[in-house]
Design a protein around this motif. Structure first.
Motif, PDB file in Angstrom:
ATOM      1  N   PRO A  15      30.142  50.564  43.274  1.00 45.37           N
ATOM      2  CA  PRO A  15      30.013  50.658  44.733  1.00 45.37           C
ATOM      3  C   PRO A  15      29.455  49.340  45.267  1.00 45.37           C
ATOM      4  N   LEU A  16      30.071  48.836  46.305  1.00 41.25           N
ATOM      5  CA  LEU A  16      29.650  47.576  46.913  1.00 41.25           C
ATOM      6  C   LEU A  16      29.526  47.747  48.416  1.00 41.25           C
ATOM      7  N   THR A  17      28.692  46.940  49.023  1.00 43.15           N
ATOM      8  CA  THR A  17      28.629  46.831  50.475  1.00 43.15           C
ATOM      9  C   THR A  17      28.998  45.403  50.815  1.00 43.15           C
ATOM     10  N   VAL A  18      30.083  45.232  51.551  1.00 43.30           N
ATOM     11  CA  VAL A  18      30.589  43.898  51.863  1.00 43.30           C
ATOM     12  C   VAL A  18      30.896  43.793  53.352  1.00 43.30           C
ATOM     13  N   GLN A  19      30.995  42.564  53.807  1.00 45.26           N
ATOM     14  CA  GLN A  19      31.437  42.332  55.181  1.00 45.26           C
ATOM     15  C   GLN A  19      32.870  42.838  55.312  1.00 45.26           C
ATOM     16  N   GLU A  20      33.182  43.376  56.463  1.00 41.07           N
ATOM     17  CA  GLU A  20      34.526  43.913  56.696  1.00 41.07           C
ATOM     18  C   GLU A  20      35.602  42.862  56.401  1.00 41.07           C
ATOM     19  N   SER A  21      35.311  41.624  56.715  1.00 44.46           N
ATOM     20  CA  SER A  21      36.275  40.545  56.493  1.00 44.46           C
ATOM     21  C   SER A  21      36.449  40.206  55.009  1.00 44.46           C
ATOM     22  N   GLU A  22      35.559  40.676  54.147  1.00 42.18           N
ATOM     23  CA  GLU A  22      35.590  40.367  52.726  1.00 42.18           C
ATOM     24  C   GLU A  22      36.265  41.446  51.881  1.00 42.18           C
ATOM     25  N   VAL A  23      36.595  42.587  52.464  1.00 42.41           N
ATOM     26  CA  VAL A  23      37.114  43.728  51.704  1.00 42.41           C
ATOM     27  C   VAL A  23      38.356  43.329  50.910  1.00 42.41           C
ATOM     28  N   GLU A  24      39.319  42.742  51.555  1.00 37.18           N
ATOM     29  CA  GLU A  24      40.571  42.384  50.883  1.00 37.18           C
ATOM     30  C   GLU A  24      40.324  41.384  49.764  1.00 37.18           C
ATOM     31  N   LYS A  25      39.453  40.429  49.987  1.00 36.30           N
ATOM     32  CA  LYS A  25      39.145  39.415  48.982  1.00 36.30           C
ATOM     33  C   LYS A  25      38.504  40.046  47.745  1.00 36.30           C
ATOM     34  N   VAL A  26      37.583  40.970  47.955  1.00 39.46           N
ATOM     35  CA  VAL A  26      36.918  41.644  46.832  1.00 39.46           C
ATOM     36  C   VAL A  26      37.925  42.504  46.064  1.00 39.46           C
ATOM     37  N   GLN A  27      38.783  43.205  46.783  1.00 40.48           N
ATOM     38  CA  GLN A  27      39.795  44.029  46.123  1.00 40.48           C
ATOM     39  C   GLN A  27      40.754  43.168  45.308  1.00 40.48           C
ATOM     40  N   ARG A  28      41.145  42.021  45.859  1.00 41.34           N
ATOM     41  CA  ARG A  28      42.018  41.102  45.129  1.00 41.34           C
ATOM     42  C   ARG A  28      41.325  40.574  43.880  1.00 41.34           C
ATOM     43  N   ALA A  29      40.043  40.255  43.994  1.00 38.30           N
ATOM     44  CA  ALA A  29      39.283  39.758  42.846  1.00 38.30           C
ATOM     45  C   ALA A  29      39.248  40.811  41.742  1.00 38.30           C
ATOM     46  N   ALA A  30      39.003  42.059  42.109  1.00 34.21           N
ATOM     47  CA  ALA A  30      38.981  43.141  41.120  1.00 34.21           C
ATOM     48  C   ALA A  30      40.355  43.296  40.464  1.00 34.21           C
ATOM     49  N   GLU A  31      41.413  43.196  41.257  1.00 38.15           N
ATOM     50  CA  GLU A  31      42.770  43.278  40.711  1.00 38.15           C
ATOM     51  C   GLU A  31      43.025  42.142  39.731  1.00 38.15           C
ATOM     52  N   ASP A  32      42.620  40.924  40.100  1.00 35.77           N
ATOM     53  CA  ASP A  32      42.802  39.766  39.224  1.00 35.77           C
ATOM     54  C   ASP A  32      42.062  39.958  37.906  1.00 35.77           C
ATOM     55  N   ILE A  33      40.849  40.460  37.974  1.00 37.83           N
ATOM     56  CA  ILE A  33      40.048  40.691  36.767  1.00 37.83           C
ATOM     57  C   ILE A  33      40.735  41.723  35.883  1.00 37.83           C
ATOM     58  N   ASN A  34      41.150  42.831  36.478  1.00 34.14           N
ATOM     59  CA  ASN A  34      41.795  43.885  35.697  1.00 34.14           C
ATOM     60  C   ASN A  34      43.113  43.423  35.080  1.00 34.14           C
ATOM     61  N   LYS A  35      43.893  42.631  35.812  1.00 37.40           N
ATOM     62  CA  LYS A  35      45.143  42.100  35.272  1.00 37.40           C
ATOM     63  C   LYS A  35      44.868  41.157  34.107  1.00 37.40           C
ATOM     64  N   ALA A  36      43.857  40.315  34.245  1.00 36.76           N
ATOM     65  CA  ALA A  36      43.520  39.374  33.182  1.00 36.76           C
ATOM     66  C   ALA A  36      43.047  40.124  31.936  1.00 36.76           C
ATOM     67  N   ILE A  37      42.243  41.157  32.117  1.00 36.30           N
ATOM     68  CA  ILE A  37      41.780  41.959  30.979  1.00 36.30           C
ATOM     69  C   ILE A  37      42.978  42.599  30.281  1.00 36.30           C
ATOM     70  N   LYS A  38      43.886  43.170  31.048  1.00 36.07           N
ATOM     71  CA  LYS A  38      45.075  43.818  30.481  1.00 36.07           C
ATOM     72  C   LYS A  38      45.909  42.811  29.706  1.00 36.07           C
ATOM     73  N   GLN A  39      46.070  41.623  30.258  1.00 34.08           N
ATOM     74  CA  GLN A  39      46.858  40.595  29.583  1.00 34.08           C
ATOM     75  C   GLN A  39      46.196  40.186  28.261  1.00 34.08           C
ATOM     76  N   LEU A  40      44.897  40.044  28.260  1.00 31.19           N
ATOM     77  CA  LEU A  40      44.185  39.709  27.024  1.00 31.19           C
ATOM     78  C   LEU A  40      44.324  40.819  25.991  1.00 31.19           C
ATOM     79  N   GLN A  41      44.214  42.069  26.429  1.00 32.26           N
ATOM     80  CA  GLN A  41      44.371  43.200  25.517  1.00 32.26           C
ATOM     81  C   GLN A  41      45.768  43.221  24.899  1.00 32.26           C
ATOM     82  N   ASP A  42      46.771  42.899  25.700  1.00 32.05           N
ATOM     83  CA  ASP A  42      48.150  42.926  25.228  1.00 32.05           C
ATOM     84  C   ASP A  42      48.458  41.777  24.266  1.00 32.05           C
ATOM     85  N   ASN A  43      47.799  40.631  24.466  1.00 36.38           N
ATOM     86  CA  ASN A  43      48.147  39.439  23.696  1.00 36.38           C
ATOM     87  C   ASN A  43      47.232  39.142  22.516  1.00 36.38           C
TER      88      ASN A  43
END
Length: 98
Positions: A16-44
């Motif tokens: 759970p996070l509390t962020v500025q309304e303008s930062e929501v999309e950026k934080v969600q994108r960061a989480a997506e990037d992290i999860n994609k990178a983890i998945k790629q490492l697991q696969d490779n």
């Protein structure tokens, strides 16, 4: 600017996070990037320890400076401070289990 509550999932855990309304999309994108990178490492690679995967992901994302900008769009500065804090909390939790 108002703050909003947000829940992001990183490496299978919800934060759970509390962020500025303008930062929501950026934080969600960061989480997506992290999860994609983890998945790629697991696969490779034969790495299964989540702490190792998170450390490797942090190194990858910090050395590439974030995601490539969309064509014809101004590139916002990479600010992954919320995601970094979530990763540190996760790493601390994993350390406590060992």
């Amino acid at each position: 600017m108002s703050k909003v509550s947000l829940k992001v999932v990183v490496a299978g855990r919800t934060y759970p996070l509390t962020v500025q309304e303008s930062e929501v999309e950026k934080v969600q994108r960061a989480a997506e990037d992290i999860n994609k990178a983890i998945k790629q490492l697991q696969d490779n690679f034969a790495v299964r320890d989540m702490q190792d995967l998170l450390a490797m992901t942090a190194l990858q994302l910090s050395t590439r400076g974030g995601k490539a900008p969309v064509a014809n769009a101004p590139a916002p500065p990479a600010d992954y401070s919320e995601a970094t804090a979530a990763l540190k909390a996760l790493s601390d939790d994993l350390d406590a289990l060992n």
